[in-house]
Design a protein around this motif. Structure first.
Motif, PDB file in Angstrom:
ATOM      1  N   GLY A 111      16.564  62.850  17.861  1.00  0.00           N
ATOM      2  CA  GLY A 111      17.155  64.147  18.171  1.00  0.00           C
ATOM      3  C   GLY A 111      17.747  64.225  19.567  1.00  0.00           C
ATOM      4  N   GLY A 112      17.883  63.065  20.208  1.00  0.00           N
ATOM      5  CA  GLY A 112      18.443  63.033  21.553  1.00  0.00           C
ATOM      6  C   GLY A 112      19.962  63.042  21.548  1.00  0.00           C
ATOM      7  N   ARG A 113      20.490  63.116  22.735  1.00  0.00           N
ATOM      8  CA  ARG A 113      21.944  63.125  22.968  1.00  0.00           C
ATOM      9  C   ARG A 113      22.341  61.734  23.442  1.00  0.00           C
ATOM     10  NH1 ARG A 113      25.175  64.731  27.752  1.00  0.00           N
ATOM     11  NH2 ARG A 113      27.003  65.834  26.981  1.00  0.00           N
ATOM     12  N   LEU A 114      23.431  61.200  22.913  1.00  0.00           N
ATOM     13  CA  LEU A 114      23.899  59.867  23.286  1.00  0.00           C
ATOM     14  C   LEU A 114      25.147  59.976  24.148  1.00  0.00           C
ATOM     15  CD1 LEU A 114      23.834  56.753  22.993  1.00  0.00           C
ATOM     16  CD2 LEU A 114      25.181  57.044  20.892  1.00  0.00           C
TER      17      LEU A 114
ATOM     18  N   GLY B 119      18.476  54.960  30.268  1.00  0.00           N
ATOM     19  CA  GLY B 119      19.497  53.960  29.991  1.00  0.00           C
ATOM     20  C   GLY B 119      18.898  52.753  29.317  1.00  0.00           C
ATOM     21  N   ILE B 120      19.764  51.918  28.786  1.00  0.00           N
ATOM     22  CA  ILE B 120      19.330  50.704  28.097  1.00  0.00           C
ATOM     23  C   ILE B 120      20.033  49.488  28.672  1.00  0.00           C
ATOM     24  CG2 ILE B 120      21.079  50.982  26.288  1.00  0.00           C
ATOM     25  CD1 ILE B 120      17.579  49.442  25.760  1.00  0.00           C
TER      26      ILE B 120
ATOM     27  N   THR C 270      18.448  62.352  26.819  1.00  0.00           N
ATOM     28  CA  THR C 270      19.794  61.809  26.787  1.00  0.00           C
ATOM     29  C   THR C 270      19.676  60.305  26.991  1.00  0.00           C
ATOM     30  OG1 THR C 270      20.821  63.799  27.655  1.00  0.00           O
ATOM     31  CG2 THR C 270      22.070  61.774  27.889  1.00  0.00           C
ATOM     32  N   GLY C 271      20.290  59.543  26.099  1.00  0.00           N
ATOM     33  CA  GLY C 271      20.305  58.094  26.210  1.00  0.00           C
ATOM     34  C   GLY C 271      21.683  57.616  26.615  1.00  0.00           C
ATOM     35  N   LEU C 272      21.733  56.672  27.553  1.00  0.00           N
ATOM     36  CA  LEU C 272      22.997  56.077  28.005  1.00  0.00           C
ATOM     37  C   LEU C 272      23.056  54.636  27.549  1.00  0.00           C
ATOM     38  CD1 LEU C 272      22.595  58.515  30.052  1.00  0.00           C
ATOM     39  CD2 LEU C 272      24.048  57.198  31.562  1.00  0.00           C
ATOM     40  N   SER C 273      24.166  54.278  26.910  1.00  0.00           N
ATOM     41  CA  SER C 273      24.323  52.945  26.347  1.00  0.00           C
ATOM     42  C   SER C 273      25.771  52.492  26.440  1.00  0.00           C
ATOM     43  CB  SER C 273      23.894  52.960  24.870  1.00  0.00           C
ATOM     44  OG  SER C 273      24.184  51.723  24.239  1.00  0.00           O
ATOM     45  N   CYS C 274      25.961  51.186  26.598  1.00  0.00           N
ATOM     46  CA  CYS C 274      27.307  50.600  26.557  1.00  0.00           C
ATOM     47  C   CYS C 274      27.674  50.175  25.131  1.00  0.00           C
ATOM     48  CB  CYS C 274      27.401  49.420  27.509  1.00  0.00           C
ATOM     49  SG  CYS C 274      27.230  49.881  29.252  1.00  0.00           S
ATOM     50  N   LEU C 275      26.759  50.376  24.191  1.00  0.00           N
ATOM     51  CA  LEU C 275      26.971  50.101  22.760  1.00  0.00           C
ATOM     52  C   LEU C 275      27.253  48.642  22.429  1.00  0.00           C
ATOM     53  CD1 LEU C 275      28.880  53.091  21.124  1.00  0.00           C
ATOM     54  CD2 LEU C 275      26.424  52.670  21.288  1.00  0.00           C
ATOM     55  N   ALA C 276      26.779  47.732  23.247  1.00  0.00           N
ATOM     56  CA  ALA C 276      26.889  46.313  22.885  1.00  0.00           C
ATOM     57  C   ALA C 276      26.027  46.067  21.654  1.00  0.00           C
ATOM     58  CB  ALA C 276      26.441  45.429  24.042  1.00  0.00           C
TER      59      ALA C 276
END
Length: 160
Positions: free
Chosen positions: A58-61, A5-6, A37-43
């Motif tokens: 090449g990861g999954r978002l 996560g970010i 797999t990356g997790l983001s709230c896209l701020a």
């Protein structure tokens, strides 16, 4: 499968963006084996840079949006194309059960990210948060629950 996560500052200076992007790419490199797999709230800022670097590797978002109105209420006109482009490339979009953006919605989104990851990347200058769900609060919450945190703040990075 590694889930990262970010959390991070949304107000990075323009000259900090390439520094942070390169530091994120370097930090993600060990995980870029197809099982990322990356997790983001896209701020704006760190969240979007992280999302781009995950996809480039090449990861999954996966995206967690704080509220149904997040795009309309919080994404500025000059950031809509970038936001929408990342949203379209994401494998999963999850909305928190809030109609409107606000403190509770952001806290719930942060909690959803923290609850679904193996480690947290924090684009953070180390300054404490103001107690309103900022980067420092997310780092403290992750550490409190035993989630490993990688602080990413390259030499020369600064906030506006």
């Amino acid at each position: 499968m590694t889930r990262i996560g970010i959390t991070g500052h949304s107000n990075l200076s323009a000259d900090s963006v390439p520094l942070v992007r390169a530091a994120l790419a370097e930090a993600l490199a060990p995980y870029a084996n197809g099982d990322l797999t990356g997790l983001s709230c896209l701020a704006r800022g760190a969240d979007q840079l992280f999302a781009e670097v995950v996809l480039d590797a090449g990861g999954r978002l996966e995206v967690v949006l704080p509220s149904v109105d997040y795009r309309e209420a919080k994404v500025k006109p000059d950031n809509l194309d970038r936001f929408d482009g990342l949203l379209m490339r994401s494998a999963l979009v999850r909305y928190m059960p809030h109609r409107t953006a606000g403190r509770t919605a952001y806290e719930d989104a942060n909690e959803a990210v923290l609850g679904g990851i193996d480690r947290l990347f924090a684009v953070w200058d180390g300054q404490p948060s103001d107690g309103k769900g900022g980067t420092g609060d997310a780092v403290e919450a992750a550490r409190g629950r035993g989630v490993p945190v990688d602080v990413i703040w390259p030499e020369g990075a600064r906030r506006e």
